[in-house]
Design a protein around this motif. Structure first.
Motif, PDB file in Angstrom:
ATOM      1  N   PRO A 179       0.802  -1.233   0.000  1.00 11.85           N
ATOM      2  CA  PRO A 179       0.000   0.000   0.000  1.00 11.85           C
ATOM      3  C   PRO A 179       0.832   1.279   0.000  1.00 11.85           C
ATOM      4  CG  PRO A 179      -0.162  -1.154   2.110  1.00 11.85           C
ATOM      5  CD  PRO A 179       0.499  -2.085   1.158  1.00 11.85           C
ATOM      6  N   THR A 180       1.957   1.296   0.709  1.00 13.54           N
ATOM      7  CA  THR A 180       2.777   2.499   0.732  1.00 13.54           C
ATOM      8  C   THR A 180       3.500   2.695  -0.589  1.00 13.54           C
ATOM      9  OG1 THR A 180       3.074   2.261   3.114  1.00 13.54           O
ATOM     10  CG2 THR A 180       4.589   3.729   1.977  1.00 13.54           C
ATOM     11  N   VAL A 181       3.941   1.612  -1.211  1.00  9.38           N
ATOM     12  CA  VAL A 181       4.566   1.699  -2.530  1.00  9.38           C
ATOM     13  C   VAL A 181       3.555   2.208  -3.550  1.00  9.38           C
ATOM     14  CG1 VAL A 181       5.620   0.379  -4.405  1.00  9.38           C
ATOM     15  CG2 VAL A 181       6.293  -0.071  -2.034  1.00  9.38           C
ATOM     16  N   TYR A 182       2.332   1.717  -3.469  1.00  6.59           N
ATOM     17  CA  TYR A 182       1.285   2.182  -4.389  1.00  6.59           C
ATOM     18  C   TYR A 182       1.074   3.685  -4.232  1.00  6.59           C
ATOM     19  CZ  TYR A 182      -3.159   2.837  -6.745  1.00  6.59           C
ATOM     20  OH  TYR A 182      -4.139   3.293  -7.593  1.00  6.59           O
ATOM     21  N   SER A 183       0.985   4.153  -2.975  1.00  7.22           N
ATOM     22  CA  SER A 183       0.805   5.581  -2.733  1.00  7.22           C
ATOM     23  C   SER A 183       1.991   6.374  -3.258  1.00  7.22           C
ATOM     24  CB  SER A 183       0.635   5.841  -1.228  1.00  7.22           C
ATOM     25  OG  SER A 183       0.576   7.217  -0.955  1.00  7.22           O
ATOM     26  N   LEU A 184       3.196   5.881  -3.016  1.00  6.73           N
ATOM     27  CA  LEU A 184       4.415   6.556  -3.457  1.00  6.73           C
ATOM     28  C   LEU A 184       4.443   6.736  -4.971  1.00  6.73           C
ATOM     29  CD1 LEU A 184       7.387   7.533  -2.889  1.00  6.73           C
ATOM     30  CD2 LEU A 184       8.066   5.137  -3.228  1.00  6.73           C
ATOM     31  N   ILE A 185       4.132   5.671  -5.708  1.00  3.57           N
ATOM     32  CA  ILE A 185       4.298   5.684  -7.162  1.00  3.57           C
ATOM     33  C   ILE A 185       3.049   6.184  -7.889  1.00  3.57           C
ATOM     34  CG2 ILE A 185       4.679   4.201  -9.182  1.00  3.57           C
ATOM     35  CD1 ILE A 185       6.555   2.525  -7.452  1.00  3.57           C
ATOM     36  N   ALA A 186       1.881   5.795  -7.416  1.00  3.72           N
ATOM     37  CA  ALA A 186       0.657   6.088  -8.162  1.00  3.72           C
ATOM     38  C   ALA A 186      -0.055   7.351  -7.703  1.00  3.72           C
ATOM     39  CB  ALA A 186      -0.300   4.897  -8.063  1.00  3.72           C
ATOM     40  N   GLU A 187       0.167   7.788  -6.472  1.00  5.49           N
ATOM     41  CA  GLU A 187      -0.618   8.893  -5.932  1.00  5.49           C
ATOM     42  C   GLU A 187       0.204  10.155  -5.652  1.00  5.49           C
ATOM     43  OE1 GLU A 187      -3.966   6.132  -3.635  1.00  5.49           O
ATOM     44  OE2 GLU A 187      -2.384   7.131  -2.479  1.00  5.49           O
ATOM     45  N   GLN A 188       1.448   9.999  -5.244  1.00  3.42           N
ATOM     46  CA  GLN A 188       2.245  11.159  -4.868  1.00  3.42           C
ATOM     47  C   GLN A 188       2.869  11.829  -6.093  1.00  3.42           C
ATOM     48  OE1 GLN A 188       4.922  10.303  -1.570  1.00  3.42           O
ATOM     49  NE2 GLN A 188       3.420   8.912  -0.664  1.00  3.42           N
ATOM     50  N   GLY A 189       3.232  13.097  -5.939  1.00  2.00           N
ATOM     51  CA  GLY A 189       3.756  13.883  -7.041  1.00  2.00           C
ATOM     52  C   GLY A 189       5.071  13.369  -7.579  1.00  2.00           C
ATOM     53  N   ALA A 190       5.364  13.718  -8.832  1.00  2.00           N
ATOM     54  CA  ALA A 190       6.559  13.207  -9.508  1.00  2.00           C
ATOM     55  C   ALA A 190       7.829  13.945  -9.107  1.00  2.00           C
ATOM     56  CB  ALA A 190       6.372  13.309 -11.017  1.00  2.00           C
ATOM     57  N   TYR A 191       7.683  15.151  -8.519  1.00  2.00           N
ATOM     58  CA  TYR A 191       8.844  15.954  -8.149  1.00  2.00           C
ATOM     59  C   TYR A 191       8.884  16.130  -6.637  1.00  2.00           C
ATOM     60  CZ  TYR A 191       8.927  17.191 -13.101  1.00  2.00           C
ATOM     61  OH  TYR A 191       8.970  17.135 -14.467  1.00  2.00           O
ATOM     62  N   TYR A 192      10.100  16.313  -6.108  1.00  2.00           N
ATOM     63  CA  TYR A 192      10.299  16.614  -4.698  1.00  2.00           C
ATOM     64  C   TYR A 192      10.923  18.001  -4.578  1.00  2.00           C
ATOM     65  CZ  TYR A 192       9.558  11.657  -3.452  1.00  2.00           C
ATOM     66  OH  TYR A 192       9.031  10.401  -3.265  1.00  2.00           O
ATOM     67  N   ILE A 193      10.481  18.742  -3.566  1.00  2.00           N
ATOM     68  CA  ILE A 193      11.012  20.069  -3.291  1.00  2.00           C
ATOM     69  C   ILE A 193      11.655  20.030  -1.906  1.00  2.00           C
ATOM     70  CG2 ILE A 193      10.525  22.532  -3.321  1.00  2.00           C
ATOM     71  CD1 ILE A 193       9.610  20.975  -5.830  1.00  2.00           C
ATOM     72  N   GLY A 194      12.930  20.378  -1.832  1.00  2.00           N
ATOM     73  CA  GLY A 194      13.637  20.362  -0.563  1.00  2.00           C
ATOM     74  C   GLY A 194      14.153  21.730  -0.194  1.00  2.00           C
ATOM     75  N   GLY A 195      14.321  21.960   1.103  1.00  2.00           N
ATOM     76  CA  GLY A 195      14.861  23.230   1.558  1.00  2.00           C
ATOM     77  C   GLY A 195      14.420  23.557   2.964  1.00  2.00           C
ATOM     78  N   LYS A 196      14.930  24.666   3.471  1.00  2.00           N
ATOM     79  CA  LYS A 196      14.644  25.104   4.831  1.00  2.00           C
ATOM     80  C   LYS A 196      13.179  25.484   4.985  1.00  2.00           C
ATOM     81  CE  LYS A 196      15.852  28.708   8.197  1.00  2.00           C
ATOM     82  NZ  LYS A 196      15.676  27.791   9.337  1.00  2.00           N
ATOM     83  N   LEU A 197      12.620  25.109   6.132  1.00  2.00           N
ATOM     84  CA  LEU A 197      11.225  25.398   6.434  1.00  2.00           C
ATOM     85  C   LEU A 197      11.158  26.472   7.522  1.00  2.00           C
ATOM     86  CD1 LEU A 197       8.589  24.158   5.306  1.00  2.00           C
ATOM     87  CD2 LEU A 197       8.508  22.728   7.345  1.00  2.00           C
ATOM     88  N   ASN A 198      10.307  27.454   7.311  1.00  2.00           N
ATOM     89  CA  ASN A 198      10.057  28.505   8.291  1.00  2.00           C
ATOM     90  C   ASN A 198       8.617  28.359   8.771  1.00  2.00           C
ATOM     91  OD1 ASN A 198      12.590  30.421   7.825  1.00  2.00           O
ATOM     92  ND2 ASN A 198      11.818  29.835   5.809  1.00  2.00           N
TER      93      ASN A 198
END
Length: 278
Positions: free
Chosen positions: A175-194
């Protein structure tokens, strides 16, 4: 390249973007020389210090919001990650993982500075138009501005590798792999959080600092982290564990957030823990 900062502990070359400490004592039994340390002592937060990313100055918070170029509406899962990041539950992280941190955690379950970290913490998006590396994004949850993300890294992960390395399989039946590949976005955004404010949820929450403040000083803590109602067998195990640790306090640490179909809602689970305490 070998990066020297005054000692001889760098045993392997590191990438130009990596910290000097990333190459220390690699393939050796020890991780520190003993003079300076990044190990975590008993009872200390992971990484040695509890991270707090909430912006305290109202003028600074207003300026951060004004400098954003795009607003991102968070999912519940993403809002839970923001809650954990801004309040230090994911210490020593100070934001969503950039590409270097992500790759290190996926491949070795360690941050670039070799601190253990089991799973990547990422902000996924399908649409990365309207902003570029270095821009600021306003993160919103349930109608409220909760954080400003400094987009230092925009990258497209190999999710098949991530699934295999993190969950042991790339099968969509997981189920988590399915969510990762089929449901979550194709790009990741990283950086400092305020952090602007702590995200709110239907169930009660406490920050790590609030939990720590309730623990009696000098006492050992018997902790049980769970995502389900406590069954009778769990309850008896908890009592036995507390009896085995002299002069200890029992901490029930529930995890709440998005559930799978058929799971018991977080608010109901919290109610069962309260009933046990009574």
């Amino acid at each position: 390249v070998f990066k020297s900062f005054g000692d001889t502990h760098t045993t392997v070359p590191v990438e130009p973007h990596e910290s000097e400490r990333a190459g220390r004592f690699v393939r050796q039994a020890k991780t520190e020389c003993g003079i300076h340390t990044r190990t975590t002592s008993e009872g200390a937060p992971h990484g040695g210090a509890l991270v707090d990313l909430i912006v305290k100055d109202a003028a600074h918070a207003k300026a951060l919001v004004s400098s954003t170029v795009k607003t991102v509406e968070l999912s519940e899962r993403q809002a839970c990650d923001v809650f954990c990041l801004v309040n230090g539950a994911f210490s020593p992280l100070t934001g969503f993982m950039d590409e270097a941190q992500y790759n290190a955690v996926v491949s070795s379950m360690r941050l670039p500075e070799k601190q253990l970290f089991g799973l990547p913490v990422t902000l996924d998006m399908n649409d990365v138009s309207g902003f570029k590396q270095g821009d600021k994004l306003l993160l919103r949850w349930a109608g409220e501005d909760v954080a400003v993300l400094e987009a230092a890294s925009i990258y497209k992960p190999n999710k098949v590798v991530e699934a295999k390395e993190c969950y042991g399989t790339s099968s969509l039946e997981h189920p988590t792999v399915y969510s990762l590949i089929a449901e979550q976005g194709a790009y990741y955004i990283g950086g400092k959080l305020n952090g602007l404010k702590t995200p709110k949820f239907p169930y009660p929450t406490q920050t790590p600092a609030e939990v720590r403040a309730q623990l009696p000083a000098g006492k050992s803590v018997v902790a049980f982290q769970n995502r389900n109602p406590i069954h009778r067998a769990h309850f008896e195990l908890l009592k036995c564990a507390q009896r085995d640790v002299a002069d200890s306090v029992l901490l029930v640490h529930p995890t709440c957030g998005p559930t799978q179909p058929g799971d018991i809602d977080g608010l109901v689970r919290i109610s069962t823990y309260e009933a046990l305490r009574e």
